[in-house]
Write a protein that holds these residues in place. Structure first.
Motif, PDB file in Angstrom:
ATOM      1  N   ASP A  36       0.804  -1.226   0.000  1.00 59.82           N
ATOM      2  CA  ASP A  36       0.000   0.000   0.000  1.00 59.82           C
ATOM      3  C   ASP A  36       0.837   1.276   0.000  1.00 59.82           C
ATOM      4  O   ASP A  36       0.341   2.339   0.339  1.00 59.82           O
ATOM      5  N   GLU A  37       2.113   1.180  -0.381  1.00 61.64           N
ATOM      6  CA  GLU A  37       2.955   2.367  -0.423  1.00 61.64           C
ATOM      7  C   GLU A  37       3.543   2.573  -1.813  1.00 61.64           C
ATOM      8  O   GLU A  37       3.621   1.640  -2.605  1.00 61.64           O
ATOM      9  N   ALA A  38       3.968   3.805  -2.071  1.00 61.77           N
ATOM     10  CA  ALA A  38       4.628   4.137  -3.339  1.00 61.77           C
ATOM     11  C   ALA A  38       6.062   4.550  -3.034  1.00 61.77           C
ATOM     12  O   ALA A  38       6.340   5.123  -1.973  1.00 61.77           O
ATOM     13  N   TYR A  39       6.962   4.237  -3.950  1.00 60.51           N
ATOM     14  CA  TYR A  39       8.380   4.473  -3.743  1.00 60.51           C
ATOM     15  C   TYR A  39       8.988   5.132  -4.978  1.00 60.51           C
ATOM     16  O   TYR A  39       8.554   4.881  -6.090  1.00 60.51           O
ATOM     17  N   THR A  40      10.047   5.912  -4.740  1.00 64.60           N
ATOM     18  CA  THR A  40      10.795   6.465  -5.858  1.00 64.60           C
ATOM     19  C   THR A  40      11.812   5.420  -6.306  1.00 64.60           C
ATOM     20  O   THR A  40      12.151   4.500  -5.559  1.00 64.60           O
ATOM     21  N   LEU A  41      12.330   5.592  -7.505  1.00 63.67           N
ATOM     22  CA  LEU A  41      13.348   4.683  -8.019  1.00 63.67           C
ATOM     23  C   LEU A  41      14.595   4.727  -7.135  1.00 63.67           C
ATOM     24  O   LEU A  41      15.197   3.693  -6.838  1.00 63.67           O
ATOM     25  N   ASP A  42      14.965   5.916  -6.670  1.00 59.43           N
ATOM     26  CA  ASP A  42      16.130   6.044  -5.786  1.00 59.43           C
ATOM     27  C   ASP A  42      15.940   5.283  -4.484  1.00 59.43           C
ATOM     28  O   ASP A  42      16.864   4.629  -3.999  1.00 59.43           O
ATOM     29  N   GLN A  43      14.740   5.361  -3.903  1.00 58.59           N
ATOM     30  CA  GLN A  43      14.463   4.630  -2.668  1.00 58.59           C
ATOM     31  C   GLN A  43      14.626   3.129  -2.872  1.00 58.59           C
ATOM     32  O   GLN A  43      15.228   2.443  -2.044  1.00 58.59           O
ATOM     33  N   VAL A  44      14.092   2.633  -3.957  1.00 61.46           N
ATOM     34  CA  VAL A  44      14.130   1.192  -4.231  1.00 61.46           C
ATOM     35  C   VAL A  44      15.556   0.737  -4.513  1.00 61.46           C
ATOM     36  O   VAL A  44      15.982  -0.311  -4.021  1.00 61.46           O
ATOM     37  N   GLN A  45      16.305   1.522  -5.255  1.00 55.55           N
ATOM     38  CA  GLN A  45      17.700   1.155  -5.530  1.00 55.55           C
ATOM     39  C   GLN A  45      18.515   1.126  -4.244  1.00 55.55           C
ATOM     40  O   GLN A  45      19.359   0.257  -4.047  1.00 55.55           O
ATOM     41  N   LYS A  46      18.244   2.054  -3.325  1.00 53.26           N
ATOM     42  CA  LYS A  46      18.948   2.066  -2.032  1.00 53.26           C
ATOM     43  C   LYS A  46      18.558   0.842  -1.204  1.00 53.26           C
ATOM     44  O   LYS A  46      19.424   0.236  -0.562  1.00 53.26           O
ATOM     45  N   LEU A  47      17.301   0.472  -1.213  1.00 57.05           N
ATOM     46  CA  LEU A  47      16.875  -0.730  -0.489  1.00 57.05           C
ATOM     47  C   LEU A  47      17.610  -1.968  -0.997  1.00 57.05           C
ATOM     48  O   LEU A  47      18.071  -2.799  -0.206  1.00 57.05           O
ATOM     49  N   ILE A  48      17.731  -2.083  -2.305  1.00 59.76           N
ATOM     50  CA  ILE A  48      18.423  -3.232  -2.900  1.00 59.76           C
ATOM     51  C   ILE A  48      19.906  -3.217  -2.511  1.00 59.76           C
ATOM     52  O   ILE A  48      20.463  -4.244  -2.122  1.00 59.76           O
ATOM     53  N   GLU A  49      20.526  -2.049  -2.589  1.00 60.40           N
ATOM     54  CA  GLU A  49      21.950  -1.934  -2.216  1.00 60.40           C
ATOM     55  C   GLU A  49      22.161  -2.291  -0.762  1.00 60.40           C
ATOM     56  O   GLU A  49      23.084  -3.033  -0.423  1.00 60.40           O
ATOM     57  N   ASP A  50      21.327  -1.746   0.125  1.00 55.82           N
ATOM     58  CA  ASP A  50      21.458  -2.030   1.560  1.00 55.82           C
ATOM     59  C   ASP A  50      21.250  -3.518   1.842  1.00 55.82           C
ATOM     60  O   ASP A  50      21.939  -4.093   2.685  1.00 55.82           O
ATOM     61  N   PHE A  51      20.306  -4.113   1.158  1.00 55.29           N
ATOM     62  CA  PHE A  51      20.049  -5.535   1.337  1.00 55.29           C
ATOM     63  C   PHE A  51      21.262  -6.359   0.915  1.00 55.29           C
ATOM     64  O   PHE A  51      21.656  -7.304   1.587  1.00 55.29           O
ATOM     65  N   ALA A  52      21.890  -5.987  -0.187  1.00 57.08           N
ATOM     66  CA  ALA A  52      23.044  -6.715  -0.695  1.00 57.08           C
ATOM     67  C   ALA A  52      24.263  -6.569   0.223  1.00 57.08           C
ATOM     68  O   ALA A  52      25.100  -7.469   0.288  1.00 57.08           O
ATOM     69  N   LYS A  53      24.349  -5.451   0.958  1.00 56.16           N
ATOM     70  CA  LYS A  53      25.504  -5.194   1.810  1.00 56.16           C
ATOM     71  C   LYS A  53      25.346  -5.759   3.219  1.00 56.16           C
ATOM     72  O   LYS A  53      26.288  -5.735   3.992  1.00 56.16           O
ATOM     73  N   ARG A  54      24.180  -6.261   3.547  1.00 55.70           N
ATOM     74  CA  ARG A  54      23.952  -6.718   4.912  1.00 55.70           C
ATOM     75  C   ARG A  54      24.844  -7.918   5.231  1.00 55.70           C
ATOM     76  O   ARG A  54      25.281  -8.627   4.342  1.00 55.70           O
ATOM     77  N   THR A  55      25.060  -8.108   6.515  1.00 55.29           N
ATOM     78  CA  THR A  55      25.836  -9.263   6.948  1.00 55.29           C
ATOM     79  C   THR A  55      24.935 -10.235   7.677  1.00 55.29           C
ATOM     80  O   THR A  55      23.973  -9.828   8.342  1.00 55.29           O
ATOM     81  N   VAL A  56      25.254 -11.490   7.579  1.00 60.09           N
ATOM     82  CA  VAL A  56      24.471 -12.522   8.239  1.00 60.09           C
ATOM     83  C   VAL A  56      25.191 -12.909   9.509  1.00 60.09           C
ATOM     84  O   VAL A  56      26.394 -13.176   9.513  1.00 60.09           O
ATOM     85  N   ASN A  57      24.460 -12.900  10.605  1.00 64.13           N
ATOM     86  CA  ASN A  57      25.060 -13.268  11.896  1.00 64.13           C
ATOM     87  C   ASN A  57      24.840 -14.725  12.205  1.00 64.13           C
ATOM     88  O   ASN A  57      23.898 -15.322  11.870  1.00 64.13           O
TER      89      ASN A  57
END
Length: 57
Positions: A36-57
């Motif tokens: 139910d939300e709308a996102y900008t392309l920049d927001q979505v690209q940042k989400l993908i980048e942050d997800f890819a950089k996360r570390t698994v504990n």
């Protein structure tokens, strides 16, 4: 006088149908974006980048 353009926003469904993202990125977006939300392309690209950089504990 300068005018600020509002960033164009898209829905989760629009991003998932987009040819701009790989199937893996679409899987990530499917779980991260809210229906139910709308996102900008920049927001979505940042989400993908942050997800890819996360570390698994």
């Amino acid at each position: 006088m300068s005018e600020k353009k509002a960033a164009v926003k898209f829905t989760k469904e629009q991003f998932l149908k987009s040819a701009n993202f790989t199937p893996v990125q679409k899987d990530v977006l499917s779980s991260l974006l809210k229906d139910d939300e709308a996102y900008t392309l920049d927001q979505v690209q940042k989400l993908i980048e942050d997800f890819a950089k996360r570390t698994v504990n």
